[in-house]
Design an enzyme around this catalytic site. Sequence first.
Site, PDB file in Angstrom:
ATOM      1  N   GLY A  26       0.826  -1.202   0.000  1.00 23.27           N
ATOM      2  CA  GLY A  26       0.000   0.000   0.000  1.00 23.27           C
ATOM      3  C   GLY A  26       0.854   1.243   0.000  1.00 23.27           C
ATOM      4  CB  VAL A  56      -0.085  -6.244   4.164  1.00 23.35           C
ATOM      5  CG1 VAL A  56      -0.788  -7.215   5.105  1.00 23.35           C
ATOM      6  CG2 VAL A  56      -0.617  -4.835   4.370  1.00 23.35           C
ATOM      7  CG  ASP A  89     -10.827   6.827   5.085  1.00 26.54           C
ATOM      8  OD1 ASP A  89     -11.577   7.396   4.259  1.00 26.54           O
ATOM      9  OD2 ASP A  89      -9.700   6.401   4.787  1.00 26.54           O
TER      10      ASP A  89
END
Length: 677
Positions: A18, A23, A135
């Site tokens: 990302g 990850v 968000d």
Amino acid sequence: MENRRLGKYEIRGTLGKGAMGTVYDGFDAAIDRRVAIKTMPLPDAADDEGQDGLQRFRREAQAAGRLTHPNIVAVFDYGEDAGLAFIVMEYAPGTELKKILDKGDRLPPAEAVRIMQGVLAGLNYSHERGVVHRDIKPGNVILSPDGTVKIADFGIARIESSNMTQAGTIMGTPAYMSPEQFMGQTVDQRTDIYSAGVMFYQLLTGERPFEGSMSAIMHKALNTEAPRPSDLSVTAPSSLDAVVARSMAKRPEDRFGTASAFAAAITEAMQAGARGGIGMADPLAGDDATMIAGARPATSTMKPSRPAPPPSVAPAASPPPAAKSKLPLLAGVAVAVLALVGAGGYFALSGGKGPAPDTQLAAQPPAVTPPVVVNPVTPPVVTTPPVVSPPVVPPAILAPVPAVRPPVAPPSVTPPPVAPPPVAPPVVSNPVAPPPDVSTPPVAPPVVTPPPVVQPAMNPAAIRDALLATLQNTPCSLTRASLEGGRMVVSGVAGALAMNAVHDAAQTATRDGLATNLNLGGFDGPYCDVLDTIRPIGGALLNVSLRNNATVLRKNDLIVPQIVIPDYPGWLTVDYFPSDGSVTHLHPSALGPAKKEVAGTRVLLGNTSKERWQVDIPFGTDIIVAIVSAAPLFSGLRPDDETAAQYVPALKRALDDAARNNARVSVGVMLLQTKEK
């Protein structure tokens, strides 16, 4: 990074990358669990932007770490190693909802409703614990292969007890941001209701309600109404139009008060549509829908098994919606202010990346002539054509904010009509300030640099007291400190984030001259409430252990705790808390009645044919809590079928009563690992 380690976790592969980091596919060998490990590089101390990102990263661990719910990606641990900060999360295979929508697939209404019910269940749980996500969007919703909906990424969450996110901070994803987020106002759970409503709109229609540049989206979110979902999609039930409209109301007080109320309105609207009902009066009349609680599994003297998934979300009561009206006049001022500081706002929204800041805000409709204002700000340029039939904005909203200009010297003061008698002014050789008509500015006095302030060195007693105060006030922990051989030894248990706080306090004490050693046990279970209940009790920790000093038990192993009674006789209470939120009362119980124990003796429990407990699911990190009190805490036996959420408040009341009666109380906690094999 493959075949390496981060802390105690083995790295087996890469799951994705990302904007902030990678990850990894990880493995926790201690409890035989596959995990996902989200990482970001540790920034330099002088990198302000990087430090802000690290704070958001830590906040994600702090926010999600206090949430254990089937519709929220669980966070187990936070750490820093090998130049990386990392969050250890539940391994949740699946697909982001965004990827499904980006392919142009139109979801059936029933599937859209099912997804929303999962999102709202997770949000309701989060909001009840003081966490606002801020968000919510399809990119932060994961659909597991079995269809489970999970909310991820609490990186910009707001926590009620935290001061890390204040009013005036603009963060989020523009297409899903609420009007109050655009205006930099303080947000609460209703901002998540708005964002969830935008996502529901997209699920039903395949389109977002407001498109365009950031400034265009902001103008529409503040001033225009989106078309009804049923007008854009023939598959969108018209019975949901009013529900979506209320969730996306401009004013927070006009929206649903809770996520559970939103979920209940969706259910009622679908049922009304199936019955051929007209309108949405009933589901929107209030937020007092009834919760239907699921049955709790039967308990036994064995370790409780994992609970069934939680029941459908219960709506909480909220006042009826206020009459619709436009945003307060402050909205217009806020928009104009944002136009002046657009560079900073866009930079915050883009995470410090992307093109030059876009300061263009949508202009007002040309049909409305703004009032004449002295030194007005030039109206911003419209980047997106105005919508047809724009709302009429009051002139006060159209008035731009005056430009900030340097101060102008005041004009000479005209004497008052009635002059005083002509008296000659006294002669002053060294006036303090020039008379009003002197144009020469005064001479600034010389700058005197004060000598540097030397901070006095802290004495060992002050360092010790500061460390003890930090330990006593660190949530989700139970610790004690003692001086041993000139060193402060800290022992006890702490959650992942509490462990970081204790570690930092110990490092500070060491730098100040008091060597400190840590002997702590860490955990990732839902035990903060019980620890926060017993932490205020001072004194030494009770000695709590298992037979043969075991710390790991496997399925069907006997649970045999042993507790050393302190230097006063007292009544013993022992409870077992597994990770599923249940509690088993080991003592007193129907198997072992209460009695006053002798001071200094060792009490062994679960070692008879009558009194036996065996390890069973769920496996993981469990805790045993022991309390010795000079008087019984409870007047009778506690119910066998109560949960930890029911028991802990009762325990707090009992401990408060003991404190008011000046009864001596001692506490102790033991962590143990349970495994299937």
